[in-house]
Design an enzyme around this catalytic site. Structure first.
Site, PDB file in Angstrom:
ATOM      1  N   GLU A 182       4.311  -4.482  12.067  1.00 40.97           N
ATOM      2  CA  GLU A 182       3.294  -3.460  11.774  1.00 40.97           C
ATOM      3  C   GLU A 182       2.173  -4.181  11.037  1.00 40.97           C
ATOM      4  O   GLU A 182       2.269  -4.418   9.835  1.00 40.97           O
ATOM      5  CB  GLU A 182       3.881  -2.354  10.882  1.00 40.97           C
TER       6      GLU A 182
ATOM      7  N   CYS B 144      -3.581   0.588   6.807  1.00 37.75           N
ATOM      8  CA  CYS B 144      -3.695  -0.254   8.000  1.00 37.75           C
ATOM      9  C   CYS B 144      -4.336   0.476   9.181  1.00 37.75           C
ATOM     10  O   CYS B 144      -5.062  -0.115   9.962  1.00 37.75           O
ATOM     11  CB  CYS B 144      -2.330  -0.757   8.398  1.00 37.75           C
TER      12      CYS B 144
ATOM     13  N   GLU C 258       7.738   2.364  14.537  1.00 31.72           N
ATOM     14  CA  GLU C 258       8.443   3.012  13.433  1.00 31.72           C
ATOM     15  C   GLU C 258       8.299   4.513  13.647  1.00 31.72           C
ATOM     16  O   GLU C 258       7.350   4.975  14.279  1.00 31.72           O
ATOM     17  CB  GLU C 258       7.840   2.583  12.101  1.00 31.72           C
TER      18      GLU C 258
ATOM     19  N   ASN D 157       0.800  -1.238   0.000  1.00 25.17           N
ATOM     20  CA  ASN D 157       0.000   0.000   0.000  1.00 25.17           C
ATOM     21  C   ASN D 157       0.828   1.282   0.000  1.00 25.17           C
ATOM     22  O   ASN D 157       0.400   2.295  -0.534  1.00 25.17           O
ATOM     23  CB  ASN D 157      -1.012  -0.018   1.153  1.00 25.17           C
TER      24      ASN D 157
HETATM   25  N1  NAI Z   1       0.649  -1.622  10.544  1.00 28.43           N
HETATM   26  C1  NAI Z   1       1.112  -1.170   9.403  1.00 28.43           C
HETATM   27  O1  NAI Z   1       1.953  -0.282   9.386  1.00 28.43           O
HETATM   28  C2  NAI Z   1       0.607  -1.711   8.090  1.00 28.43           C
HETATM   29  C3  NAI Z   1      -0.056  -2.910   7.999  1.00 28.43           C
HETATM   30  N2  NAI Z   1      -0.493  -3.392   6.778  1.00 28.43           N
HETATM   31  C4  NAI Z   1      -1.270  -4.631   6.727  1.00 28.43           C
HETATM   32  O2  NAI Z   1      -0.837  -5.425   5.618  1.00 28.43           O
HETATM   33  C5  NAI Z   1      -1.910  -6.124   5.029  1.00 28.43           C
HETATM   34  C6  NAI Z   1      -1.936  -5.949   3.534  1.00 28.43           C
HETATM   35  O3  NAI Z   1      -0.684  -6.185   2.994  1.00 28.43           O
HETATM   36  P1  NAI Z   1      -0.316  -7.567   2.261  1.00 28.43           P
HETATM   37  O4  NAI Z   1       0.876  -7.282   1.410  1.00 28.43           O
HETATM   38  O5  NAI Z   1      -1.515  -8.148   1.618  1.00 28.43           O
HETATM   39  O6  NAI Z   1       0.121  -8.481   3.496  1.00 28.43           O
HETATM   40  P2  NAI Z   1       0.821  -9.892   3.503  1.00 28.43           P
HETATM   41  O7  NAI Z   1       0.976 -10.261   4.922  1.00 28.43           O
HETATM   42  O8  NAI Z   1       0.173 -10.836   2.579  1.00 28.43           O
HETATM   43  O9  NAI Z   1       2.268  -9.630   2.861  1.00 28.43           O
HETATM   44  C7  NAI Z   1       3.173  -8.700   3.388  1.00 28.43           C
HETATM   45  C8  NAI Z   1       4.569  -9.046   2.942  1.00 28.43           C
HETATM   46  O10 NAI Z   1       4.980 -10.280   3.512  1.00 28.43           O
HETATM   47  C9  NAI Z   1       5.432 -11.175   2.513  1.00 28.43           C
HETATM   48  N3  NAI Z   1       5.114 -12.523   2.975  1.00 28.43           N
HETATM   49  C10 NAI Z   1       3.932 -13.182   2.859  1.00 28.43           C
HETATM   50  N4  NAI Z   1       4.009 -14.384   3.462  1.00 28.43           N
HETATM   51  C11 NAI Z   1       5.262 -14.492   3.974  1.00 28.43           C
HETATM   52  C12 NAI Z   1       5.937 -15.500   4.714  1.00 28.43           C
HETATM   53  N5  NAI Z   1       5.354 -16.643   5.058  1.00 28.43           N
HETATM   54  N6  NAI Z   1       7.216 -15.261   5.079  1.00 28.43           N
HETATM   55  C13 NAI Z   1       7.824 -14.104   4.764  1.00 28.43           C
HETATM   56  N7  NAI Z   1       7.247 -13.124   4.052  1.00 28.43           N
HETATM   57  C14 NAI Z   1       5.970 -13.307   3.664  1.00 28.43           C
HETATM   58  C15 NAI Z   1       4.704 -10.718   1.274  1.00 28.43           C
HETATM   59  O11 NAI Z   1       5.342 -11.160   0.101  1.00 28.43           O
HETATM   60  C16 NAI Z   1       4.734  -9.217   1.436  1.00 28.43           C
HETATM   61  O12 NAI Z   1       5.986  -8.683   1.069  1.00 28.43           O
HETATM   62  C17 NAI Z   1      -3.156  -5.600   5.709  1.00 28.43           C
HETATM   63  O13 NAI Z   1      -3.611  -6.499   6.681  1.00 28.43           O
HETATM   64  C18 NAI Z   1      -2.676  -4.328   6.405  1.00 28.43           C
HETATM   65  O14 NAI Z   1      -3.399  -3.961   7.507  1.00 28.43           O
HETATM   66  C19 NAI Z   1      -0.263  -2.706   5.644  1.00 28.43           C
HETATM   67  C20 NAI Z   1       0.404  -1.500   5.692  1.00 28.43           C
HETATM   68  C21 NAI Z   1       0.864  -0.910   6.914  1.00 28.43           C
HETATM   69  C1  NM2 Z   2       0.627   7.338   5.967  1.00 30.68           C
HETATM   70  N1  NM2 Z   2      -0.493   6.816   6.720  1.00 30.68           N
HETATM   71  C2  NM2 Z   2      -0.438   7.333   8.087  1.00 30.68           C
HETATM   72  C3  NM2 Z   2      -1.724   7.259   6.110  1.00 30.68           C
HETATM   73  C4  NM2 Z   2      -0.502   5.358   6.718  1.00 30.68           C
HETATM   74  C5  NM2 Z   2       0.747   4.688   7.211  1.00 30.68           C
HETATM   75  C6  NM2 Z   2       0.570   3.253   7.567  1.00 30.68           C
HETATM   76  C7  NM2 Z   2       0.457   2.340   6.404  1.00 30.68           C
HETATM   77  O1  NM2 Z   2       1.511   2.029   5.798  1.00 30.68           O
HETATM   78  O2  NM2 Z   2      -0.656   1.893   6.092  1.00 30.68           O
END
Ligand code: NAI
Ligand code: NM2
Length: 518
Positions: free
Chosen positions: A278, A312, A492, A181
């Site tokens: 995260e 997120c 972070e 994202n």
């Molecule tokens: N708290 C935060 O800062 C953020 C959290 N998110 C969360 O991420 C999710 C969406 O992102 P996605 O890319 O679909 O998540 P995802 O968990 O499917 O993938 C994230 C990353 O992990 C890698 N990955 C997947 N399985 C793995 C494994 N078994 N071992 C090592 N690496 C692996 C993927 O290739 C990708 O690079 C949402 O749930 C969202 O809330 C997204 C952005 C910011």
């Molecule tokens: C930039 N912000 C605050 C809108 C989102 C940052 C967290 C994320 O990677 O989803």
């Protein structure tokens, strides 16, 4: 004809002079043949692996690049390359590292529009937003450049002139694994504190958005980092696993979903590696009747519709005090209907395309299920087909507001990660705090009220790592960001991130004779 090698050095110079010249920036025209891995200071194809993934332009549904997934050998080569660079970088003073990070920030600022264009093409978010993401990215590098020179330990006096001191030392090679994202920004949020502390990094972006992070790697080299200090391995689950299991990886910083976060922690446990997680969220946004209504409406839009709702920390459970429910809802719906959806590279677009077809289908399913469970679609939620024929296979939908929601509905409980806001009425402060906290997640939360005591009381009672009062989803890099509960841990941004990219060594110094007990 001018021989090719002579032409090569001209390209970066032209790019700097005429940003945009080297890259066509109209939707539907971009494609990339260059290798997407980055190791030892250069782009290259992976040494092994080679499984091919298609990379899409969400705005058109076109394939714009082919991704070769890295195998175990390539991951090892990237880690070894980082390990060699770590020896040089970790010995430099904080001030020396500061200068290089500042130079990287300067180059990003200079190339801001071009990087934002790449981000928009590969992610689908509006160019307006992508530019803001790139600004947050260089600000993050500037912030940690500023901290690099002041990282220090303590000096502690002991009896008899003896003393102790602590040294804040880097961890070694850190692995960064990113979501799709905020591809460039996530890489900067991880690389900036890691590198400022003297670590090296191997970064694996999401296979959906592999492109802009390689540009970051090039900029780091151009800014003067040792070759190999920041490497990019491309791929999905398997590549991520090779990275997490690698014995020379000292730390894993992960942004992504909760289920993957669990797996990352399990892998890290085997090697006793610290992790930053995260993860996802389902954050509450609480609107009291004494709020400044227009600000609260703006806040709710900011909390739900940035990056097509794929954020997120979004405040997707919007609790509204019953007294103003109708006024607030009417205004939010009116404003949501005005959001301009379409070609993300157009200046006036405010919502682009979702990341890919399966994700769009998933979001649509959530809306279907919400209707079945009794929620009312107050606006949007349907697929959107822009008039421009080149966008007809893009992944668009109209932003959606759901009314008549209750706490037990799936749309209120699960993270949708799309442009879907759920509105929930409430009557008392006590009730809303309890309902707001009734979730497995704890990433963020927000409150709108003019009563300052109530505002602070409510955020103090929220079980969430990032709280907003009278705003939402602003991201100053000076403030730590991260979750409670299933939304993860570690932070972070801000000074706090230093703790997660360094370790403390204590040195005890004897100035007298050894008094042995034997
Ligand atoms: N708290 C935060 O800062 C953020 C959290 N998110 C969360 O991420 C999710 C969406 O992102 P996605 O890319 O679909 O998540 P995802 O968990 O499917 O993938 C994230 C990353 O992990 C890698 N990955 C997947 N399985 C793995 C494994 N078994 N071992 C090592 N690496 C692996 C993927 O290739 C990708 O690079 C949402 O749930 C969202 O809330 C997204 C952005 C910011
Ligand atoms: C930039 N912000 C605050 C809108 C989102 C940052 C967290 C994320 O990677 O989803």
């Amino acid at each position: 004809m001018v021989p090719r090698p002579l032409l090569q050095p001209l390209v970066p110079r032209l790019r700097r002079l005429l940003p945009g010249l080297a890259m066509s920036s109209a939707t539907g025209s971009f494609s990339l043949q260059q290798p997407l891995n980055y190791r030892g200071g250069a782009r290259l194809q992976p040494a092994d692996g080679g499984q091919v993934e298609e990379v899409y332009e969400p705005a058109t549904g076109r394939v714009i690049a082919k991704l070769l997934c890295s195998g175990e050998k390539e991951v090892d080569l990237a880690v070894q390359s980082a390990k060699a660079a770590f020896k040089v970088w970790s010995q430099m003073s904080g001030m020396e590292r500061c200068r290089v990070l500042l130079e990287a920030a300067r180059i990003i600022r200079e190339q801001r529009d071009e990087i934002a264009t790449l981000e928009t093409i590969n992610n689908g978010k509006s160019i307006f937003e992508a530019r803001a993401d790139i600004d947050v990215s260089w600000q993050c590098l500037e912030y940690y450049a500023g901290l690099a020179g002041s990282l220090a330990g303590e000096h502690i006096q002991l009896p008899g002139g003896s003393f102790g001191y602590t040294r804040r030392e880097p961890l070694g090679v850190c692995a960064g694994i990113g979501a799709w994202n905020y591809p460039f920004q996530i890489a900067c949020w991880k690389a900036a504190p890691a590198l400022a502390c003297g670590n090296a990094m191997v970064f694996k972006p999401s296979p959906f958005t592999p492109i802009s992070v390689v540009r970051l790697a090039e900029i780091f080299t151009q800014a003067g980092m040792p070759k190999g200090l920041f490497n990019v391995v491309q791929g999905g689950v398997a590549t991520g696993q090779f990275l997490c299991h690698h014995p020379d990886v000292a730390k894993i910083s992960f942004t992504g979903s909760v289920p993957t976060g669990v797996k990352i922690m399990e892998m890290a446990a085997k090697g006793i590696k610290p992790v930053t997680l995260e993860l996802g969220g389902k954050s509450p946004l609480i609107i009291f009747s004494d709020c400044a209504l227009e600000n609260a409406v703006n806040g709710a839009l900011m909390a739900n519709f940035l990056t097509q709702g794929e954020v997120c920390c979004n405040g997707t459970r919007v609790f509204v005090e019953r007294k103003i429910l109708d006024t607030f809802t009417k205004e939010v719906v009116k404003r949501t209907q005005k959001i301009k959806v379409g070609d993300p590279l157009l200046e006036d677009t405010r919502m682009g395309a979702l990341i890919n077809r399966p994700h769009l289908d998933r979001v649509q399913n959530f809306i279907k299920q919400a209707k079945e469970q009794g929620a009312q679609v107050l606006c949007g939620g349907d697929l959107y087909a822009p008039d421009d024929p080149k966008l007809k296979n893009g992944f668009y939908m109209r932003p959606c507001v759901l009314g008549n929601c209750t706490d037990d509905m799936t749309c209120v409980k699960e993270e949708i990660f799309g442009p879907v806001m759920s509105i929930l009425p409430f009557d008392t402060e006590e009730e809303v705090v309890e309902r707001a906290n009734n979730t497995k997640f704890g990433l963020a939360g927000g409150v709108f009220t003019r009563d300052i005591q109530k505002a602070h009381r409510v955020v103090a009672a929220l079980n969430a790592g990032m709280c907003f009062i009278n705003n939402y989803n602003v991201s100053p890099v000076e403030l730590p960001f991260g979750g409670y509960k299933a939304s993860g841990f570690g932070r972070e941004n801000g000074r706090a991130a230093i703790e997660y990219y360094s370790q403390l060594k204590t040195v005890c110094v004897e100035m007298g004779d050894v008094e042995s007990v034997f």
